[in-house]
Enzyme design. Structure first.
Site, PDB file in Angstrom:
ATOM      1  N   GLU A 159       0.840  -1.216   0.000  1.00 17.28           N
ATOM      2  CA  GLU A 159       0.000   0.000   0.000  1.00 17.28           C
ATOM      3  C   GLU A 159       0.875   1.268   0.000  1.00 17.28           C
ATOM      4  OE1 GLU A 159      -3.566   0.046   2.344  1.00 17.28           O
ATOM      5  OE2 GLU A 159      -3.754  -2.119   2.267  1.00 17.28           O
TER       6      GLU A 159
HETATM    7  C1  LIG Z   1       2.656  -9.850   0.461  1.00 20.16           C
HETATM    8  C2  LIG Z   1       2.356  -8.793  -0.555  1.00 20.16           C
HETATM    9  C3  LIG Z   1       1.043  -8.481  -0.869  1.00 20.16           C
HETATM   10  C4  LIG Z   1       0.754  -7.519  -1.839  1.00 20.16           C
HETATM   11  N1  LIG Z   1      -0.556  -7.270  -2.175  1.00 20.16           N
HETATM   12  C5  LIG Z   1      -0.817  -6.467  -3.246  1.00 20.16           C
HETATM   13  C6  LIG Z   1      -2.154  -6.328  -3.741  1.00 20.16           C
HETATM   14  O1  LIG Z   1      -3.101  -6.903  -3.194  1.00 20.16           O
HETATM   15  N2  LIG Z   1      -2.352  -5.556  -4.843  1.00 20.16           N
HETATM   16  C7  LIG Z   1      -1.336  -4.903  -5.470  1.00 20.16           C
HETATM   17  O2  LIG Z   1      -1.585  -4.239  -6.476  1.00 20.16           O
HETATM   18  N3  LIG Z   1      -0.053  -4.990  -5.010  1.00 20.16           N
HETATM   19  C8  LIG Z   1       0.219  -5.772  -3.923  1.00 20.16           C
HETATM   20  N4  LIG Z   1       1.516  -5.908  -3.477  1.00 20.16           N
HETATM   21  C9  LIG Z   1       2.577  -5.162  -4.122  1.00 20.16           C
HETATM   22  C10 LIG Z   1       3.097  -4.013  -3.280  1.00 20.16           C
HETATM   23  O3  LIG Z   1       2.155  -2.984  -3.235  1.00 20.16           O
HETATM   24  C11 LIG Z   1       4.450  -3.578  -3.873  1.00 20.16           C
HETATM   25  O4  LIG Z   1       5.379  -4.580  -3.488  1.00 20.16           O
HETATM   26  C12 LIG Z   1       4.885  -2.203  -3.409  1.00 20.16           C
HETATM   27  O5  LIG Z   1       4.082  -1.214  -3.982  1.00 20.16           O
HETATM   28  C13 LIG Z   1       6.349  -1.894  -3.754  1.00 20.16           C
HETATM   29  O6  LIG Z   1       6.629  -2.168  -5.083  1.00 20.16           O
HETATM   30  P1  LIG Z   1       7.884  -3.102  -5.460  1.00 20.16           P
HETATM   31  O7  LIG Z   1       7.801  -4.298  -4.579  1.00 20.16           O
HETATM   32  O8  LIG Z   1       7.900  -3.302  -6.906  1.00 20.16           O
HETATM   33  O9  LIG Z   1       9.142  -2.286  -4.980  1.00 20.16           O
HETATM   34  P2  LIG Z   1       9.944  -1.184  -5.849  1.00 20.16           P
HETATM   35  O10 LIG Z   1       9.009  -0.162  -6.348  1.00 20.16           O
HETATM   36  O11 LIG Z   1      10.827  -1.886  -6.807  1.00 20.16           O
HETATM   37  O12 LIG Z   1      10.832  -0.522  -4.708  1.00 20.16           O
HETATM   38  C14 LIG Z   1      12.037  -1.131  -4.206  1.00 20.16           C
HETATM   39  C15 LIG Z   1      12.654  -0.186  -3.191  1.00 20.16           C
HETATM   40  O13 LIG Z   1      13.018   1.035  -3.834  1.00 20.16           O
HETATM   41  C16 LIG Z   1      12.372   2.122  -3.196  1.00 20.16           C
HETATM   42  N5  LIG Z   1      12.017   3.117  -4.222  1.00 20.16           N
HETATM   43  C17 LIG Z   1      11.303   2.916  -5.348  1.00 20.16           C
HETATM   44  N6  LIG Z   1      11.171   4.059  -6.027  1.00 20.16           N
HETATM   45  C18 LIG Z   1      11.808   5.006  -5.324  1.00 20.16           C
HETATM   46  C19 LIG Z   1      12.020   6.401  -5.480  1.00 20.16           C
HETATM   47  N7  LIG Z   1      11.494   7.089  -6.500  1.00 20.16           N
HETATM   48  N8  LIG Z   1      12.739   7.053  -4.564  1.00 20.16           N
HETATM   49  C20 LIG Z   1      13.251   6.407  -3.498  1.00 20.16           C
HETATM   50  N9  LIG Z   1      13.066   5.103  -3.274  1.00 20.16           N
HETATM   51  C21 LIG Z   1      12.364   4.397  -4.178  1.00 20.16           C
HETATM   52  C22 LIG Z   1      11.168   1.534  -2.474  1.00 20.16           C
HETATM   53  O14 LIG Z   1      10.769   2.310  -1.377  1.00 20.16           O
HETATM   54  C23 LIG Z   1      11.709   0.182  -2.049  1.00 20.16           C
HETATM   55  O15 LIG Z   1      12.433   0.309  -0.874  1.00 20.16           O
HETATM   56  C24 LIG Z   1       1.806  -6.843  -2.478  1.00 20.16           C
HETATM   57  C25 LIG Z   1       3.134  -7.129  -2.148  1.00 20.16           C
HETATM   58  C26 LIG Z   1       3.417  -8.098  -1.211  1.00 20.16           C
HETATM   59  C27 LIG Z   1       4.852  -8.415  -0.900  1.00 20.16           C
END
Ligand SMILES: Cc1cc2nc3c(=O)[nH]c(=O)nc-3n(C[C@H](O)[C@H](O)[C@H](O)COP(=O)(O)OP(=O)(O)OC[C@H]3O[C@@H](n4cnc5c(N)ncnc54)[C@H](O)[C@@H]3O)c2cc1C
Length: 578
Positions: free
Chosen positions: A390
């Site tokens: 979220e």
């Molecule tokens: C158990 C679980 C349940 C989930 N449930 C849902 C769901 O029901 N529906 C759904 O749509 N999604 C869901 N998700 C996805 C979740 O919302 C994403 O994992 C989350 O939004 C982060 O995206 P990412 O994992 O691709 O991380 P990334 O976006 O790749 O980020 C990796 C790291 O880089 C940092 N970062 C990224 N961009 C920047 C920036 N511009 N500046 C500084 N730091 C940055 C982030 O803070 C993080 O620390 C779920 C994930 C998990 C693990």
């Protein structure tokens, strides 16, 4: 009175204005709501209380048995936020958040399963659905015949949600949907999906939200993910292959789906916050019991200062999170619409407080805490996700800070070209700016500000209110300096933004606690409010130090030069100091 469509306590605070009418009195449940909540809590206790062994087994197995999901449905847990007219309980935001809190006292996976359905899975339908769509789906969502999921994330689009690649192409009365969504909670068994897809192939953006049901040909989900925590909750990919979605299933306006997604996530954060608070309360109970029962050096470990202080800090963290979450949820129920900053703060604060609490509870339990037989290690694993989903807390901190300086950027958009240099040379150009700049200028000049004061806080809390006013003024000045220093490039000044956000988070928590204690003093008198007052005193003292440090970091955020150290790591892709 503030305009409920536009007023935001925190955005005003960054201008040095304390819009106290928004947060005072503190929102408390009505007698009738208390009764409903007590009845729900009793049902949950009877149903989930004796299941600790099952929860442990399902954590190991990595899923709930379908019969247990059936029990949740029978208990009405999928109808919490569905209006009564459509067969649900029709709970308001605050009451719903308190129910998620109760669920989280028993098991994180249960709270996430119910939360993903109510907080985000069907929230788009509640916020943007037409009467016809609501009538078509809400009664079945209320019973759990349809369990809902929220499908935004993709392999290439996590934090950068606007970068999604799932497409929807118009074909007659239908849209043809193609793409894959990743890590979707409830993905394995949900029947109702809120799906975001690009409806224009040009560039980024132009996203539309759709309601997709599992009975449509081409919808499938992958296997359960093997996760660190909330293991029994279902997390899968959801794939759409030439799915023919009727145009009547478009949620909101075509092309406005990004706004739909953000509104859903904003609204969902009080559910997550409630879950975090429930998790903390449970851990405090476990840890305090353990501390009283475990003896070392001939006495209960509860008698040692270190342990007592840890428990006090856990309680203080919980009180702060509870105050913020309940305030935000209460403001939603009062009809305030501009709560994006406040709800982001509640998510960051509650998820981090839960993480610290889970860590310290395990520490108090010592080696026993590390064993799977006791609930601490599961609680620690379960709580970790809250800082990621979220909206990651890093992204939310940037959002919180940038929203604070957004107003001036907005104003600049309307300025004639010749004045656009103002941000490049803000000091010289400041006088040219409008009302906004004048308000900031008077702040900088230290002029007395009528709106920078509390007048409604209970008399005995005058000292605390005054301390808050001073810190609010310092926050506004720091926001001003941030903007002057970085101009248009403020978006790239992530460390300074993060520092500003940290101060904002503490100040909002302080405001929430001040409001809660003030309302308690007014309603029940000073003596009855003494335990709450002790929380205010402790939080004020700790927050003052943190805020001072954070605001100093706004001006010098890269203390000691860690950025360069990070660059060196990236250059070599290893630890280069051996
Ligand atoms: C158990 C679980 C349940 C989930 N449930 C849902 C769901 O029901 N529906 C759904 O749509 N999604 C869901 N998700 C996805 C979740 O919302 C994403 O994992 C989350 O939004 C982060 O995206 P990412 O994992 O691709 O991380 P990334 O976006 O790749 O980020 C990796 C790291 O880089 C940092 N970062 C990224 N961009 C920047 C920036 N511009 N500046 C500084 N730091 C940055 C982030 O803070 C993080 O620390 C779920 C994930 C998990 C693990």
């Amino acid at each position: 009175m503030p305009d409920k469509k536009t007023a935001s306590f925190m955005r005003s605070l960054c201008l040095g204005e304390i819009e106290e009418e928004i947060i005072l009195p503190f929102p408390e449940p009505t007698a009738q709501e208390r009764e409903t909540l007590a009845a729900i809590a009793a049902t949950l206790k009877a149903m989930l209380g004796p299941r600790e062994k099952d929860f442990r087994a399902w954590d190991v197995a990595g899923e709930f048995p379908p019969s247990f999901i059936g029990e949740l449905k029978d208990a009405g847990l999928f109808g919490l936020v569905v209006p009564e007219g459509h067969g649900g309980l029709g709970l308001g935001t605050a009451a719903y958040s308190r129910v998620v809190q109760e669920l989280a006292r028993y098991d994180g996976s249960v709270a996430v399963t119910v939360g993903a359905h109510s907080s985000i899975g069907m929230r788009g339908l509640l916020l943007f659905g037409t009467d016809e769509q609501r009538a078509r789906f809400l009664p079945r969502l209320a019973t759990g015949e349809l369990v809902a999921a929220f499908c935004l994330t993709e392999p290439g689009a996590g934090s950068d949600a606007a970068g999604i690649r799932t497409t929807a192409v118009r074909d007659g009365d239908d849209w043809i949907l193609n793409g894959e969504k990743l890590w979707i909670t409830n993905g394995g068994f949900a029947e109702f999906f809120t799906v975001f897809a690009k409806t224009s192939l040009e560039g980024r953006g132009h996203i539309t939200a759709f309601i997709v049901t599992r009975d449509l040909k081409g919808v499938s989900s992958g296997p359960h993910e093997d996760k660190m925590g909330i293991r029994a909750s279902s997390t899968t990919t959801v794939t759409f292959e030439d799915v023919r979605v009727p145009a009547t299933n478009v949620l909101g306006e075509v092309g406005k789906g990004f706004k739909v997604a953000m509104k859903i996530l904003n609204a969902g954060r009080t559910g997550l916050g409630g879950g975090s608070v429930g998790g903390m309360k449970r851990l405090i109970e476990f840890a305090s019991r353990h501390a009283r029962e475990r003896s070392q050096f001939g006495r209960p470990i509860a008698s040692f200062e270190t342990i007592r202080q840890k428990l006090g800090q856990m309680a203080l963290d919980c009180y702060a999170a509870e105050s913020v979450v309940n305030l935000v949820a209460g403001l939603v129920d009062r009809g305030y619409e501009e709560l994006a900053v406040e709800s982001a703060i509640s998510k960051v604060l509650a998820s981090e407080a839960l993480w610290r609490t889970a860590d310290e509870a395990l520490q108090i339990a010592g080696g026993a805490g590390y064993m799977r037989e006791l609930p601490y290690e599961r609680a620690l694993r379960d709580s970790r996700i809250n800082r990621i989903f979220e909206g990651t807390n890093e992204i939310l901190r940037l959002f919180i800070a940038l929203a604070a300086v957004n107003d001036v950027v907005d104003e600049l958009k309307d300025l004639p070209h010749s004045m656009k240099g103002v941000l490049a040379d803000p000091v010289k150009g400041f006088g040219l700016l409008s009302d906004y700049a004048k308000r900031r200028a008077s702040l900088a000049a230290g002029l007395p500000r009528e709106k920078g004061r509390f007048t409604l806080v209970a008399g005995p809390l005058a000292e605390e209110a005054k301390a808050f006013e001073q810190q609010a003024r310092e926050l506004a000045l720091a926001a001003d300096r941030l903007l002057r220093r970085h101009g248009k490039k403020v978006v790239e000044a992530q460390l300074a933004c993060r520092a500003l956000a940290d101060a904002m988070i503490d100040l909002f928590a302080l405001a929430a606690i001040l409001s809660r204690v003030s309302t308690r003093v007014e309603d029940h008198g000073e003596a009855a409010a003494a335990p709450d007052r002790a929380m205010l005193t402790a939080f004020t003292a700790q927050a003052r130090r943190r805020i001072r440090r954070a605001l100093a970091s706004v001006d010098a955020p890269d203390e000691g030069g860690t950025l360069a150290l990070g660059d060196r790591v990236l250059e070599t892709a290893r630890y280069a100091w051996e």
